[in-house]
Write a protein that holds these residues in place. Sequence first.
Motif, PDB file in Angstrom:
ATOM      1  N   LEU A 215      -1.657   4.982   1.374  1.00 18.67           N
ATOM      2  CA  LEU A 215      -0.785   4.040   0.668  1.00 18.67           C
ATOM      3  C   LEU A 215      -1.197   2.606   0.966  1.00 18.67           C
ATOM      4  N   TYR A 216      -1.435   2.293   2.228  1.00 19.22           N
ATOM      5  CA  TYR A 216      -1.818   0.926   2.583  1.00 19.22           C
ATOM      6  C   TYR A 216      -3.149   0.549   1.934  1.00 19.22           C
ATOM      7  N   ARG A 217      -4.053   1.523   1.821  1.00 24.47           N
ATOM      8  CA  ARG A 217      -5.375   1.220   1.255  1.00 24.47           C
ATOM      9  C   ARG A 217      -5.327   1.086  -0.265  1.00 24.47           C
ATOM     10  N   LEU A 218      -4.404   1.812  -0.907  1.00 22.31           N
ATOM     11  CA  LEU A 218      -4.268   1.723  -2.362  1.00 22.31           C
ATOM     12  C   LEU A 218      -3.432   0.523  -2.789  1.00 22.31           C
ATOM     13  N   ASN A 219      -2.467   0.161  -1.964  1.00 25.47           N
ATOM     14  CA  ASN A 219      -1.456  -0.815  -2.357  1.00 25.47           C
ATOM     15  C   ASN A 219      -1.888  -2.246  -2.062  1.00 25.47           C
TER      16      ASN A 219
ATOM     17  N   LEU B   9      -9.515  -3.078   4.317  1.00 25.11           N
ATOM     18  CA  LEU B   9      -8.338  -3.562   3.603  1.00 25.11           C
ATOM     19  C   LEU B   9      -8.251  -5.072   3.709  1.00 25.11           C
ATOM     20  N   GLU B  10      -8.577  -5.607   4.882  1.00 20.62           N
ATOM     21  CA  GLU B  10      -8.517  -7.054   5.083  1.00 20.62           C
ATOM     22  C   GLU B  10      -9.502  -7.779   4.169  1.00 20.62           C
ATOM     23  N   THR B  11     -10.690  -7.176   3.988  1.00 23.08           N
ATOM     24  CA  THR B  11     -11.687  -7.781   3.101  1.00 23.08           C
ATOM     25  C   THR B  11     -11.162  -7.839   1.674  1.00 23.08           C
ATOM     26  N   SER B  12     -10.527  -6.752   1.220  1.00 24.55           N
ATOM     27  CA  SER B  12      -9.984  -6.724  -0.134  1.00 24.55           C
ATOM     28  C   SER B  12      -8.927  -7.799  -0.328  1.00 24.55           C
ATOM     29  N   ILE B  13      -8.024  -7.906   0.648  1.00 25.45           N
ATOM     30  CA  ILE B  13      -6.950  -8.896   0.552  1.00 25.45           C
ATOM     31  C   ILE B  13      -7.516 -10.306   0.586  1.00 25.45           C
ATOM     32  N   GLN B  14      -8.499 -10.516   1.454  1.00 29.43           N
ATOM     33  CA  GLN B  14      -9.120 -11.832   1.551  1.00 29.43           C
ATOM     34  C   GLN B  14      -9.823 -12.208   0.249  1.00 29.43           C
TER      35      GLN B  14
ATOM     36  N   THR C 291      -8.320  -2.950  -5.328  1.00 28.08           N
ATOM     37  CA  THR C 291      -7.620  -1.745  -5.739  1.00 28.08           C
ATOM     38  C   THR C 291      -6.204  -2.075  -6.173  1.00 28.08           C
ATOM     39  N   VAL C 292      -5.721  -1.377  -7.201  1.00 29.47           N
ATOM     40  CA  VAL C 292      -4.397  -1.629  -7.766  1.00 29.47           C
ATOM     41  C   VAL C 292      -3.565  -0.353  -7.681  1.00 29.47           C
ATOM     42  N   LEU C 293      -2.278  -0.505  -7.351  1.00 29.89           N
ATOM     43  CA  LEU C 293      -1.344   0.620  -7.366  1.00 29.89           C
ATOM     44  C   LEU C 293      -0.202   0.285  -8.314  1.00 29.89           C
ATOM     45  N   ILE C 294      -0.069   1.090  -9.370  1.00 29.74           N
ATOM     46  CA  ILE C 294       0.953   0.867 -10.390  1.00 29.74           C
ATOM     47  C   ILE C 294       2.103   1.839 -10.155  1.00 29.74           C
ATOM     48  N   THR C 295       3.315   1.319 -10.087  1.00 26.29           N
ATOM     49  CA  THR C 295       4.495   2.155  -9.921  1.00 26.29           C
ATOM     50  C   THR C 295       5.432   1.969 -11.109  1.00 26.29           C
ATOM     51  N   GLY C 296       6.263   2.958 -11.321  1.00 28.64           N
ATOM     52  CA  GLY C 296       7.219   2.902 -12.426  1.00 28.64           C
ATOM     53  C   GLY C 296       7.590   4.293 -12.872  1.00 28.64           C
TER      54      GLY C 296
ATOM     55  N   GLU D 299       9.713   7.042  -0.256  1.00 28.77           N
ATOM     56  CA  GLU D 299      10.134   8.439  -0.313  1.00 28.77           C
ATOM     57  C   GLU D 299       8.928   9.372  -0.351  1.00 28.77           C
ATOM     58  N   ALA D 300       7.873   8.964  -1.051  1.00 28.02           N
ATOM     59  CA  ALA D 300       6.669   9.800  -1.131  1.00 28.02           C
ATOM     60  C   ALA D 300       6.030   9.962   0.243  1.00 28.02           C
ATOM     61  N   VAL D 301       6.013   8.882   1.024  1.00 26.78           N
ATOM     62  CA  VAL D 301       5.454   8.965   2.376  1.00 26.78           C
ATOM     63  C   VAL D 301       6.355   9.803   3.275  1.00 26.78           C
ATOM     64  N   GLN D 302       7.665   9.560   3.198  1.00 25.86           N
ATOM     65  CA  GLN D 302       8.611  10.271   4.051  1.00 25.86           C
ATOM     66  C   GLN D 302       8.611  11.778   3.778  1.00 25.86           C
TER      67      GLN D 302
END
Length: 460
Positions: A299-303, A84-89, A164-169, A287-290
């Motif tokens: 979620l952390y890896r997708l978001n 995840l750090e590599t993606s963010i970097q 990676t992209v996570l689209i919400t709506g 809410e989805a996680v809870q």
Amino acid sequence: MPHALVVDDEADAAEMVAELIAGEGLTVATAGSLREARRQLALQEPDIVLLDLMLPDGSGMQLFEDGSGLSNTEVVLMTGHASLETSIQALRLGAADYLVKPINIKQLTGVLSRLIKPSVLVAEASNLFDELEAEGHFGLLWGRSGKMRSVYEQILRVSATAVTVLITGESGCGKEVVAGTVHDLSRRRSEPFLAVNCGAISPHLIESELFGHEKGSFTGADRQHVGIFERASGGTLFLDEITEMPLDLQVKLLRVLETNSFMRVGSTQAVMADLRIIAATNRPLAEAVQSGKLREDLLYRLNVFPIHLPPLRERLEDVPLIAQHFLDEVCRREGQTKRYDPQALARLSTYHWPGNVRELRNIVHRAYVMAPDEIITDECLPQADEPTTVASGAPLLHIQLGTPLAEAERQIILRTLDHLGRHKEHTAATLGISLKTLYNRLKEYATVPDRIKDEGQEQG
């Protein structure tokens, strides 16, 4: 001939990568330090730089920060592991992609085949914004509102990368159109874009559909099946309604994102996953996680890069433009031109649109059919007692403050279904969700005791 620069302090590794690149028809130079990299950049501007960030005289990040001539060069990071750090970097630095050491020839070939100079992407972005001002659309997305302009900027920012992209709506906002636009503006545009609704595939078949299976791996597997991950190789895979994916398969998807590989059902041979993942959900993420619908680690890896689509009611200024676009489409298809009466267009622009853009499209198509001549009047639009709108005589549902969102959603869906005589198509249209989503929710609620009557909710 395109030129590449490999920056890596491990001489043997750099030479091996250089030979692979030369085999693909590029000229190649190597550098083992920041100083040598700057010298090579000054001698010849490369089309692509493969950059190891850990160098003996500093971090490769300095090449981004000191203006070393990378403004029109595609940069690919080389790393010891995908994380995840590599993606963010990579996103933060503006890198187009990253490769995991030891370099896999298939992945390297894929990166080289997608080589596009940043100046080309900048020119395309400029053309898209020119079209937005002139015609009101950004690719296949329509609207000039401030909230949509923000979405367009995010799309441009992330499409040039491989993260990676996570689209919400909410349902009906156009999440798949956004995913398709990211793909169309990316370096993977010439490769497949495949969309999968995770709630539309049987839980017993979804692993085989995604990853494929070997002959004889289970009863009925009479031949090898190539899954969606392999069919999307080199391109983009859009996973819609990701919260409907079974939890055990979410674990396997997480591993794919971490290792860039997967295995067919019944196989022990890993297959490299050279594709980009874009996921989407209409559920609130917390809410989805809870509620146990989405693993927190997934979620952390997708978001890595979130894009939130605003509901149509928050950008009503876009309604006339979108309504005209849908009307133009149906007019071309049917071969007869029609136009809106000002009063009809005004009513469209003040409606709440619980079903968002999908509901607007359906109502425009219906109004076209209902119009007896070339004018679409107010009478051609659904009236208050029709199931495509919220009926004025419908009983009110009072939900106590603090009710969990999932429970509030459940009560609204079940009460609407009852009010509309258990008619599922009308219920889905009224709520602005797909029929598929409604069936998924009802199947989920069937395992939960009906508490609505016991809660003593007041009705008015």
